[in-house]
Design a protein around this motif. Structure first.
Motif, PDB file in Angstrom:
ATOM      1  N   GLY A  59      38.151  30.699 -17.450  1.00 13.19           N
ATOM      2  CA  GLY A  59      39.088  31.186 -16.464  1.00 13.19           C
ATOM      3  C   GLY A  59      40.257  30.229 -16.355  1.00 13.19           C
ATOM      4  O   GLY A  59      40.147  29.052 -16.731  1.00 13.19           O
ATOM      5  N   TYR A  60      41.369  30.734 -15.833  1.00 16.91           N
ATOM      6  CA  TYR A  60      42.586  29.925 -15.787  1.00 16.91           C
ATOM      7  C   TYR A  60      43.267  30.068 -14.426  1.00 16.91           C
ATOM      8  O   TYR A  60      43.132  31.093 -13.752  1.00 16.91           O
ATOM      9  CB  TYR A  60      43.574  30.373 -16.863  1.00 16.91           C
ATOM     10  N   LEU A  79      45.332  25.141 -15.088  1.00 16.48           N
ATOM     11  CA  LEU A  79      43.953  24.687 -15.002  1.00 16.48           C
ATOM     12  C   LEU A  79      43.052  25.640 -15.775  1.00 16.48           C
ATOM     13  O   LEU A  79      43.315  26.840 -15.834  1.00 16.48           O
ATOM     14  CB  LEU A  79      43.498  24.621 -13.543  1.00 16.48           C
ATOM     15  N   SER A  80      42.009  25.079 -16.354  1.00 26.18           N
ATOM     16  CA  SER A  80      41.023  25.869 -17.067  1.00 26.18           C
ATOM     17  C   SER A  80      39.640  25.606 -16.493  1.00 26.18           C
ATOM     18  O   SER A  80      39.354  24.503 -16.024  1.00 26.18           O
ATOM     19  CB  SER A  80      41.025  25.513 -18.557  1.00 26.18           C
ATOM     20  N   CYS A  81      38.792  26.612 -16.565  1.00 27.43           N
ATOM     21  CA  CYS A  81      37.405  26.472 -16.124  1.00 27.43           C
ATOM     22  C   CYS A  81      36.524  27.150 -17.152  1.00 27.43           C
ATOM     23  O   CYS A  81      36.563  28.381 -17.287  1.00 27.43           O
ATOM     24  CB  CYS A  81      37.221  27.100 -14.753  1.00 27.43           C
ATOM     25  N   THR A  82      35.762  26.359 -17.865  1.00 30.58           N
ATOM     26  CA  THR A  82      34.880  26.886 -18.896  1.00 30.58           C
ATOM     27  C   THR A  82      33.462  26.953 -18.359  1.00 30.58           C
ATOM     28  O   THR A  82      32.963  26.002 -17.775  1.00 30.58           O
ATOM     29  CB  THR A  82      34.928  25.995 -20.152  1.00 30.58           C
ATOM     30  N   VAL A  83      32.828  28.087 -18.586  1.00 36.45           N
ATOM     31  CA  VAL A  83      31.480  28.317 -18.070  1.00 36.45           C
ATOM     32  C   VAL A  83      30.503  28.381 -19.232  1.00 36.45           C
ATOM     33  O   VAL A  83      30.767  29.071 -20.227  1.00 36.45           O
ATOM     34  CB  VAL A  83      31.436  29.628 -17.265  1.00 36.45           C
ATOM     35  N   PHE A  92      51.179  31.118  -8.139  1.00 38.58           N
ATOM     36  CA  PHE A  92      49.967  30.906  -8.932  1.00 38.58           C
ATOM     37  C   PHE A  92      49.505  32.244  -9.508  1.00 38.58           C
ATOM     38  O   PHE A  92      49.635  33.290  -8.858  1.00 38.58           O
ATOM     39  CB  PHE A  92      48.852  30.333  -8.076  1.00 38.58           C
ATOM     40  N   THR A  93      48.923  32.181 -10.689  1.00 36.73           N
ATOM     41  CA  THR A  93      48.347  33.358 -11.327  1.00 36.73           C
ATOM     42  C   THR A  93      46.964  33.008 -11.857  1.00 36.73           C
ATOM     43  O   THR A  93      46.819  32.065 -12.649  1.00 36.73           O
ATOM     44  CB  THR A  93      49.221  33.858 -12.476  1.00 36.73           C
ATOM     45  N   ILE A  94      45.966  33.768 -11.421  1.00 31.38           N
ATOM     46  CA  ILE A  94      44.614  33.563 -11.926  1.00 31.38           C
ATOM     47  C   ILE A  94      44.344  34.580 -13.024  1.00 31.38           C
ATOM     48  O   ILE A  94      44.789  35.729 -12.949  1.00 31.38           O
ATOM     49  CB  ILE A  94      43.569  33.664 -10.788  1.00 31.38           C
ATOM     50  N   SER A  95      43.626  34.153 -14.047  1.00 28.30           N
ATOM     51  CA  SER A  95      43.290  35.048 -15.146  1.00 28.30           C
ATOM     52  C   SER A  95      41.985  34.584 -15.773  1.00 28.30           C
ATOM     53  O   SER A  95      41.462  33.521 -15.413  1.00 28.30           O
ATOM     54  CB  SER A  95      44.408  35.083 -16.188  1.00 28.30           C
ATOM     55  N   SER A 104      39.295  21.638 -15.974  1.00 25.30           N
ATOM     56  CA  SER A 104      40.186  20.681 -16.620  1.00 25.30           C
ATOM     57  C   SER A 104      41.625  21.121 -16.432  1.00 25.30           C
ATOM     58  O   SER A 104      41.888  22.234 -15.977  1.00 25.30           O
ATOM     59  CB  SER A 104      39.860  20.571 -18.115  1.00 25.30           C
ATOM     60  N   GLY A 105      42.550  20.236 -16.803  1.00 24.05           N
ATOM     61  CA  GLY A 105      43.961  20.586 -16.779  1.00 24.05           C
ATOM     62  C   GLY A 105      44.768  19.955 -15.661  1.00 24.05           C
ATOM     63  O   GLY A 105      45.988  20.126 -15.612  1.00 24.05           O
ATOM     64  N   GLY A 106      44.114  19.230 -14.767  1.00 21.98           N
ATOM     65  CA  GLY A 106      44.850  18.588 -13.696  1.00 21.98           C
ATOM     66  C   GLY A 106      45.705  17.443 -14.204  1.00 21.98           C
ATOM     67  O   GLY A 106      45.604  17.035 -15.367  1.00 21.98           O
TER      68      GLY A 106
END
Length: 119
Positions: free
Chosen positions: A77-78, A18-22, A66-69, A5-7
Motif C-alpha cells: 500500500g502507498y 510512504l509504502s507499506c508491504t504486508v 494525500f492520496t492512498i493507493s 518505509s519511505g519517511g
C-alpha cells in the motif's frame, strides 16, 4: 507483518511517498490505512482504502494533498503526500484490518516511519 518505509526529512511544500508491504497474509482481504502520531499526541487517522481499492477515505486535514493507493499484486500500500506542511510531521503507521476501514481500524500495525517537515 507490516513494514512501513519511505519517511524522511523534507521542506514544506515538498512530497513523499510512504509504502507499506504486508507479508504472511492475503493482502486483498484487508482494508489498509495510515495513521500519524505527532510528538506528545495520540495516533490520528489520516487515510484508508478498502481491500479491493474501490473506496478511499481521508481526514479533512489531508484531503486534496494525500492520496492512498494499493497494489494487491505486490502486497503493498502507498500514501502519496504532496504539499507537505510542518504540521504533517510525525511517525506514520500503516494498519491492516479485515473488517473495519477508517478511524476505528486497527487489527495489525506496522512499526512506523518518521516524517519530518521543516518550515
Amino acid at each position: 507483518q507490516l513494514q512501513a518505509s519511505g519517511g524522511g526529512l523534507v521542506q514544506a511544500g515538498e512530497s513523499l511517498r510512504l509504502s507499506c508491504t504486508v507479508s504472511g497474509r492475503t493482502f486483498s482481504s484487508y482494508h489498509m490505512g495510515w495513521f500519524r502520531q505527532a510528538p506528545g499526541k495520540e495516533r490520528e487517522f489520516k487515510a484508508a482504502i478498502t481491500g479491493s481499492g474501490s473506496s478511499t477515505y481521508y481526514a479533512d486535514s489531508v484531503k486534496g494533498r494525500f492520496t492512498i493507493s494499493r497494489d494487491n499484486a505486490k502486497n503493498t500500500g502507498y500514501l502519496q503526500m504532496n504539499s507537505l506542511k510542518p504540521e504533517d510531521t510525525g511517525v506514520y503507521y500503516c494498519v491492516a484490518d479485515p473488517l473495519r476501514v477508517g478511524v476505528n481500524m486497527g487489527t495489525y500495525w506496522g512499526q512506523g516511519t518518521l516524517v519530518t517537515v521543516s518550515s
